[in-house]
Design a protein around this motif. Structure first.
Motif, mmCIF file in Angstrom:
data_model
loop_
_atom_site.group_PDB
_atom_site.id
_atom_site.type_symbol
_atom_site.label_atom_id
_atom_site.label_comp_id
_atom_site.label_asym_id
_atom_site.label_seq_id
_atom_site.Cartn_x
_atom_site.Cartn_y
_atom_site.Cartn_z
ATOM 1 N N PRO A 1 29.560 53.988 62.223
ATOM 2 C CA PRO A 1 28.117 53.952 61.959
ATOM 3 C C PRO A 1 27.283 54.235 63.205
ATOM 4 C CG PRO A 1 29.200 52.156 60.813
ATOM 5 C CD PRO A 1 30.244 52.797 61.661
ATOM 6 N N ASP A 2 27.668 53.645 64.336
ATOM 7 C CA ASP A 2 26.904 53.867 65.564
ATOM 8 C C ASP A 2 27.023 55.307 66.044
ATOM 9 O OD1 ASP A 2 26.112 51.222 65.532
ATOM 10 O OD2 ASP A 2 27.706 50.552 66.891
ATOM 11 N N PHE B 1 17.008 53.866 55.927
ATOM 12 C CA PHE B 1 18.449 54.064 55.815
ATOM 13 C C PHE B 1 19.183 53.476 57.016
ATOM 14 C CE2 PHE B 1 17.209 58.421 53.842
ATOM 15 C CZ PHE B 1 16.761 57.797 52.698
ATOM 16 N N VAL B 2 20.470 53.246 56.837
ATOM 17 C CA VAL B 2 21.359 52.921 57.954
ATOM 18 C C VAL B 2 22.593 53.818 57.845
ATOM 19 C CG1 VAL B 2 20.606 50.546 58.306
ATOM 20 C CG2 VAL B 2 22.397 51.015 56.636
ATOM 21 N N PRO B 3 23.103 54.333 58.966
ATOM 22 C CA PRO B 3 24.318 55.147 58.908
ATOM 23 C C PRO B 3 25.501 54.295 58.458
ATOM 24 C CG PRO B 3 23.175 55.387 61.020
ATOM 25 C CD PRO B 3 22.564 54.208 60.330
ATOM 26 N N ALA B 4 26.324 54.852 57.584
ATOM 27 C CA ALA B 4 27.525 54.145 57.130
ATOM 28 C C ALA B 4 28.777 54.709 57.786
ATOM 29 C CB ALA B 4 27.645 54.229 55.611
ATOM 30 N N ALA B 5 28.915 56.026 57.810
ATOM 31 C CA ALA B 5 30.058 56.676 58.451
ATOM 32 C C ALA B 5 29.853 58.180 58.410
ATOM 33 C CB ALA B 5 31.370 56.316 57.754
ATOM 34 N N GLY B 6 30.331 58.850 59.433
ATOM 35 C CA GLY B 6 30.325 60.307 59.440
ATOM 36 C C GLY B 6 31.745 60.815 59.302
#
Length: 328
Positions: free
Chosen positions: A302-303, A120-125
């Motif tokens: 994302p970061d 997975f990769v983070p998209a947004a919180g």
């Protein structure tokens, strides 16, 4: 609880970024572009309600795309996470999840079928929240100490519902049992909705879940939240003490909500979605609805979401190890 304040990307580029997502990240279909948001729990629970609020608001920000919430309940979000891993990395599929599926499941299940760090990769919180301990309307308890006293009057034995096995709520039940010398059993459900149904029907006397799961029935007097995790009392229920106040410290690190994409999804698509979500969260109507559910709302890039996820995972790795839990 104070709202989160995260450094934000400038929103002046959000319209262009959302347009980029439309061309790079979302496939064309006969009826227009379609974005699937996977949810690992059944309809009717807090996570599902949050997903539907965001899906409705995102349609305009994504150029009129069709945004579908797709429920894949089972195994505490494990099935939805596996579906995300199998999805094409083209920006058409995201997984809306809280901490359990991403940070906890890989530590408590021997073969979860996915590895968040690689798949997975983070998209947004978009928020943090706290878990809470609630008692059903069928119990006489008005406070957590009342519940402990009532349970001791029943021989010290009882069951506490949790939305998923080997979850943060289950570990909380174990620690409460140890501290108060009670014979408590965590009863796992397939999400908060069926747990809530049993609590409202007085089939189970207590449960642990997120504030969004409990808040409406707490306000209606159908159940009572008697303790919350986190470092401070919650603005939506300031009368309820924290577990640190009750003498059970160590649960101050709060869980998060975020959206994740399959590994390999173009960064342009990820950034475009993140910018669109930032605009959605800035809308007063959306912000107010999520805040009213007990969320502390704030956009995470994302970061930033990746950093939050890694820190939370490390915190719970220490707690899980300390309990002696063996992955199943």
């Amino acid at each position: 609880m104070t709202a989160l304040h995260f450094p934000r990307r400038t929103l002046l580029r959000a319209g262009a970024a959302a347009g980029l997502l439309a061309t790079v990240g979302l496939p064309r279909a006969q009826s227009g572009r379609t974005l699937r948001i996977l949810v690992g729990f059944p309809p009717g629970g807090g996570t599902d309600a949050i997903a539907r609020i965001l899906a409705e608001a995102l349609k305009d920000e994504l150029g009129g795309a069709t945004v579908i919430v797709e429920n894949k309940p089972g195994a505490g979000g494990q099935l939805a996470a596996q579906a995300l891993k199998a999805a094409a990395p083209d920006g058409s599929t995201l997984f809306l999840s809280h901490d359990h599926s991403i940070s906890i499941l890989p530590q408590v299940v021997k073969t979860p079928g996915f590895d968040p760090a690689h798949d997975f990769v983070p998209a947004a919180g978009f928020a943090t929240f706290v878990n809470a301990f609630a008692v059903s309307g069928g119990t006489p308890a008005k406070s957590f100490n009342d519940y402990v006293a009532w349970l001791r009057g029943q021989g010290g034995k009882g069951a506490v519902g949790v939305p998923a096995p080997a979850s943060v709520p289950e570990f909380l039940v174990k620690l409460i049992a140890e501290k108060y010398k009670l014979d408590l059993v965590a009863a796992p459900y397939r999400g908060s909705a069926p747990m809530m149904a049993d609590m409202l029907g007085n089939q189970i006397a207590a449960g642990v879940g997120s504030i969004p799961d409990f808040i409406e029935n707490h306000r209606a007097g159908k159940l009572r939240v008697v303790g919350v995790l986190g470092g401070a009392r919650q603005l939506v229920m300031p009368e309820v003490p924290t577990f640190a106040e009750l003498g059970l410290a160590g649960f101050e690190d709060v869980p998060y909500y975020g959206l994740f994409a399959p590994a390999g999804t173009p960064r342009a698509a990820i950034d475009g979605f993140s910018a669109a979500l930032a605009k959605v969260l800035a809308k007063p109507a959306v912000h107010e609805r999520l805040t009213a559910m007990g969320l502390s709302v704030g956009h995470m890039s994302p970061d930033q979401l990746g950093q939050r996820e890694r820190a939370y995972t490390a915190t719970w790795a220490r707690i899980i190890k300390a309990t002696g839990f063996v992955p199943q």
